[in-house]
Design an enzyme around this catalytic site. Structure first.
Site, PDB file in Angstrom:
ATOM      1  N   CYS A 118       0.849  -1.176   0.000  1.00 18.18           N
ATOM      2  CA  CYS A 118       0.000   0.000   0.000  1.00 18.18           C
ATOM      3  C   CYS A 118       0.891   1.234   0.000  1.00 18.18           C
ATOM      4  O   CYS A 118       2.108   1.134   0.172  1.00 18.18           O
ATOM      5  CB  CYS A 118      -0.923  -0.006   1.216  1.00 18.18           C
ATOM      6  SG  CYS A 118      -2.329   1.134   1.072  1.00 18.18           S
ATOM      7  N   CYS A 120      -0.100   4.259   1.830  1.00 16.85           N
ATOM      8  CA  CYS A 120      -0.446   5.230   2.867  1.00 16.85           C
ATOM      9  C   CYS A 120       0.706   5.551   3.810  1.00 16.85           C
ATOM     10  O   CYS A 120       0.854   6.689   4.258  1.00 16.85           O
ATOM     11  CB  CYS A 120      -1.673   4.769   3.650  1.00 16.85           C
ATOM     12  SG  CYS A 120      -1.490   3.170   4.472  1.00 16.85           S
ATOM     13  N   CYS A 128      -4.005   5.930   0.149  1.00 16.91           N
ATOM     14  CA  CYS A 128      -3.579   4.628  -0.358  1.00 16.91           C
ATOM     15  C   CYS A 128      -3.396   4.599  -1.869  1.00 16.91           C
ATOM     16  O   CYS A 128      -3.173   3.531  -2.445  1.00 16.91           O
ATOM     17  CB  CYS A 128      -4.587   3.556   0.061  1.00 16.91           C
ATOM     18  SG  CYS A 128      -4.807   3.438   1.849  1.00 16.91           S
ATOM     19  N   LYS A 193     -12.358  -4.677   2.968  1.00 19.10           N
ATOM     20  CA  LYS A 193     -11.786  -3.772   3.969  1.00 19.10           C
ATOM     21  C   LYS A 193     -12.744  -2.597   4.115  1.00 19.10           C
ATOM     22  O   LYS A 193     -12.964  -1.833   3.180  1.00 19.10           O
ATOM     23  CB  LYS A 193     -10.402  -3.293   3.540  1.00 19.10           C
ATOM     24  CG  LYS A 193      -9.735  -2.370   4.537  1.00 19.10           C
ATOM     25  CD  LYS A 193      -8.349  -1.971   4.052  1.00 19.10           C
ATOM     26  CE  LYS A 193      -7.645  -1.053   5.019  1.00 19.10           C
ATOM     27  NZ  LYS A 193      -6.294  -0.665   4.536  1.00 19.10           N
ATOM     28  N   ARG A 203      -3.032   4.082  12.785  1.00 28.06           N
ATOM     29  CA  ARG A 203      -2.518   5.273  12.097  1.00 28.06           C
ATOM     30  C   ARG A 203      -1.371   5.910  12.867  1.00 28.06           C
ATOM     31  O   ARG A 203      -0.456   6.461  12.274  1.00 28.06           O
ATOM     32  CB  ARG A 203      -3.654   6.256  11.855  1.00 28.06           C
ATOM     33  CG  ARG A 203      -4.631   5.722  10.803  1.00 28.06           C
ATOM     34  CD  ARG A 203      -5.876   6.551  10.671  1.00 28.06           C
ATOM     35  NE  ARG A 203      -6.830   5.845   9.791  1.00 28.06           N
ATOM     36  CZ  ARG A 203      -8.138   5.919   9.904  1.00 28.06           C
ATOM     37  NH1 ARG A 203      -8.669   6.653  10.854  1.00 28.06           N
ATOM     38  NH2 ARG A 203      -8.914   5.249   9.078  1.00 28.06           N
ATOM     39  N   ARG A 215     -11.137   7.991   3.761  1.00 32.37           N
ATOM     40  CA  ARG A 215     -10.872   6.894   2.829  1.00 32.37           C
ATOM     41  C   ARG A 215     -12.158   6.209   2.355  1.00 32.37           C
ATOM     42  O   ARG A 215     -12.130   5.081   1.871  1.00 32.37           O
ATOM     43  CB  ARG A 215      -9.927   5.878   3.491  1.00 32.37           C
ATOM     44  CG  ARG A 215      -8.532   6.463   3.700  1.00 32.37           C
ATOM     45  CD  ARG A 215      -7.604   5.528   4.433  1.00 32.37           C
ATOM     46  NE  ARG A 215      -6.268   6.136   4.520  1.00 32.37           N
ATOM     47  CZ  ARG A 215      -5.363   5.828   5.432  1.00 32.37           C
ATOM     48  NH1 ARG A 215      -5.622   4.921   6.353  1.00 32.37           N
ATOM     49  NH2 ARG A 215      -4.180   6.428   5.436  1.00 32.37           N
ATOM     50  N   GLU A 231     -16.797  -7.981  -3.882  1.00 30.26           N
ATOM     51  CA  GLU A 231     -15.373  -7.656  -3.829  1.00 30.26           C
ATOM     52  C   GLU A 231     -14.524  -8.932  -3.791  1.00 30.26           C
ATOM     53  O   GLU A 231     -13.525  -9.060  -4.504  1.00 30.26           O
ATOM     54  CB  GLU A 231     -15.064  -6.790  -2.603  1.00 30.26           C
ATOM     55  CG  GLU A 231     -15.530  -5.359  -2.703  1.00 30.26           C
ATOM     56  CD  GLU A 231     -14.573  -4.491  -3.514  1.00 30.26           C
ATOM     57  OE1 GLU A 231     -13.641  -5.029  -4.149  1.00 30.26           O
ATOM     58  OE2 GLU A 231     -14.768  -3.262  -3.517  1.00 30.26           O
ATOM     59  N   LYS A 246     -11.630  -7.238   6.972  1.00 30.08           N
ATOM     60  CA  LYS A 246     -11.046  -6.330   7.948  1.00 30.08           C
ATOM     61  C   LYS A 246     -12.027  -5.190   8.209  1.00 30.08           C
ATOM     62  O   LYS A 246     -12.505  -4.579   7.251  1.00 30.08           O
ATOM     63  CB  LYS A 246      -9.723  -5.773   7.399  1.00 30.08           C
ATOM     64  CG  LYS A 246      -9.022  -4.798   8.330  1.00 30.08           C
ATOM     65  CD  LYS A 246      -7.764  -4.228   7.686  1.00 30.08           C
ATOM     66  CE  LYS A 246      -7.094  -3.241   8.626  1.00 30.08           C
ATOM     67  NZ  LYS A 246      -5.902  -2.626   8.016  1.00 30.08           N
ATOM     68  N   SER A 272      -6.311  -2.869  15.201  1.00 28.01           N
ATOM     69  CA  SER A 272      -5.722  -2.133  16.323  1.00 28.01           C
ATOM     70  C   SER A 272      -6.758  -1.623  17.311  1.00 28.01           C
ATOM     71  O   SER A 272      -6.545  -1.687  18.532  1.00 28.01           O
ATOM     72  CB  SER A 272      -4.888  -0.966  15.792  1.00 28.01           C
ATOM     73  OG  SER A 272      -5.680  -0.076  15.028  1.00 28.01           O
ATOM     74  N   TYR A 310      -2.847  -8.580  17.072  1.00 25.61           N
ATOM     75  CA  TYR A 310      -1.837  -8.050  17.978  1.00 25.61           C
ATOM     76  C   TYR A 310      -1.808  -8.831  19.287  1.00 25.61           C
ATOM     77  O   TYR A 310      -0.907  -8.642  20.097  1.00 25.61           O
ATOM     78  CB  TYR A 310      -2.119  -6.564  18.238  1.00 25.61           C
ATOM     79  CG  TYR A 310      -2.160  -5.763  16.965  1.00 25.61           C
ATOM     80  CD1 TYR A 310      -0.994  -5.341  16.332  1.00 25.61           C
ATOM     81  CD2 TYR A 310      -3.374  -5.447  16.351  1.00 25.61           C
ATOM     82  CE1 TYR A 310      -1.032  -4.634  15.136  1.00 25.61           C
ATOM     83  CE2 TYR A 310      -3.432  -4.741  15.159  1.00 25.61           C
ATOM     84  CZ  TYR A 310      -2.247  -4.339  14.556  1.00 25.61           C
ATOM     85  OH  TYR A 310      -2.289  -3.648  13.374  1.00 25.61           O
TER      86      TYR A 310
END
Length: 320
Positions: A118, A120, A128, A193, A203, A215, A231, A246, A272, A310
C-alpha cells in the site's frame, strides 16, 4: 427429549474439551510487526498498550522471539525515513520493508513473511493511492502497487497483501509478479476492507494518517454486506490466493458469509482498535484477560483460517 436427553452431560469439566467444535492453533495466527527506519530501539505505541515499533535491525530478534513461541507467520508494515507524493520508498530496493524481509529470511528461512502492499505509510498525503487535485486516482495507482509487490518478492516475501482497496489491484499485482518470474508468490488481498472507526491506533503505529478527507471513496461502507461478496469474487477472479475481511470482531457476519460462499482460504484482521479497547478494559479491571481467547475463538468460529492479531504473542502461551 428431556429428561432422557440432557445436553449438560457433555459439559462436565473432564469432558468439555473433548467435544469442542472450534480450537485455536498457533498456525492460525499472523503477527503484525511495525518496522521503523527512523529508530534505534523499540518505541512504544501509546494507543496500543504493550505494542512497539521496532528498528530494522531488531526484526531478527522479534521474529526469533515469536518463533520460540511457535508463531511463524508475520505481516510487516514499514515506517520509512522519506515520504513523497507517490510513495517511492515503498518500492525502493533498500526500503525499510525490503531490508527487513532480507534480514528475517536470511536468519529464518522457514518463517512466513507477508508484506503490506500500500502507499499510505509512504506518501506525504497519507492516502492509499496517487492523489491529484484532491482525488485518489485508481488506475494510476495500479502500476505502483505492482512495483511494490515485485520489490517485496525480490527481497524474499512469501505473500504480498494489497490493502488499498483499489479496483483491479489484484490483477495488476499478479501480472507484475508473473512478468518477473514470481509465479509462486501468493497474494492475500484485503478484499473486504471497511471504512472503519477501529483503525485509529494503527494510524499512529504506522504513521499512516491522511492529511485531507477520508478513505470512504475506496474502503467499503460498513452498512453493506453483499458488496463484500462482490469484492471477494472479483479478487478471486483476478488471482487472489487468500481473501481477507477487515476488521474482524464487528464483522463476524462478513467472515461467515465469505467462507460459506467461496470456501477459499480466508483471513481476518483483528485490528488495532479492537486490540486497544480490549487491552484498556483489561488494564482497568473491567474485563478478564480470558476475553482475548473468547474473541479469537469467535473469529475462527465465524470461518477465519488465518487471524492477524496483535494478541498473537500473548495468546500463543495459552494454546497448543
Amino acid at each position: 427429549m428431556y429428561p432422557r436427553l440432557r445436553l449438560r452431560r457433555l459439559r462436565k469439566d473432564n469432558l468439555r474439551s473433548l467435544f469442542r467444535e472450534t480450537k485455536l492453533s498457533k498456525d492460525d495466527f499472523v503477527v503484525p510487526i511495525f518496522v521503523d527506519e527512523n529508530i534505534k530501539k523499540p518505541k512504544p505505541i501509546s494507543s496500543m498498550p504493550n505494542y512497539y515499533r521496532i528498528p530494522v535491525e531488531g526484526i531478527t530478534e522479534e521474529v526469533e522471539s515469536c518463533m520460540e513461541k511457535g508463531l511463524k507467520a508475520f505481516i510487516l508494515f514499514g515506517i520509512p525515513s522519506y515520504k513523497d507524493e507517490i510513495g517511492s520508498s515503498a518500492f525502493a530496493k533498500d526500503g525499510v520493508i525490503q531490508k527487513a524481509i532480507r534480514l528475517a529470511k536470511n536468519e529464518f528461512s522457514d518463517c512466513v513473511i507477508i508484506t503490506d502492499v500500500c502507499l499510505c505509510e509512504y506518501t506525504t498525503h497519507g492516502h492509499c493511492g496517487i492523489v491529484k487535485d484532491g482525488v485518489i486516482l485508481n488506475d494510476e495507482t495500479l502500476p505502483i502497487l505492482g512495483k511494490i509487490a515485485v520489490s517485496h518478492a525480490e527481497s524474499g516475501a512469501d505473500i504480498v497483501a494489497p490493502s488499498g482497496m483499489m479496483d483491479g489491484m489484484v490483477k495488476a499485482i499478479r501480472d507484475a509478479l508473473d512478468a518477473e518470474g514470481f509465479t509462486d508468490v501468493a497474494i492475500m488481498s484485503y478484499s473486504a476492507k471497511y471504512a472503519s472507526n477501529f483503525y485509529s491506533p494503527f494510524r499512529e503505529a504506522a504513521e499512516s494518517g491522511y492529511k485531507f478527507g477520508d478513505r470512504k471513496s475506496y474502503q467499503m461502507d460498513f452498512h453493506n454486506s453483499d458488496e463484500a461478496l462482490r469484492e471477494v469474487e472479483l479478487d478471486l477472479k483476478e488471482g487472489a490466493d487468500i481473501v481477507m475481511v477487515k476488521p474482524a470482531l464487528a464483522y463476524l457476519d462478513i467472515i461467515y458469509k465469505v467462507k460459506q460462499k467461496f470456501k477459499v482460504p480466508t483471513a481476518a484482521y483483528n485490528v488495532s482498535g479492537e486490540y486497544s479497547m480490549v487491552k484498556s478494559a483489561i488494564e482497568r479491571g473491567w474485563l478478564s484477560e480470558d476475553i482475548i481467547y473468547e474473541i479469537l475463538i469467535a473469529i475462527k468460529r465465524a470461518g477465519a483460517d488465518l487471524i492477524i492479531s496483535y494478541h498473537a504473542k500473548e495468546i500463543a502461551d495459552k494454546i497448543p
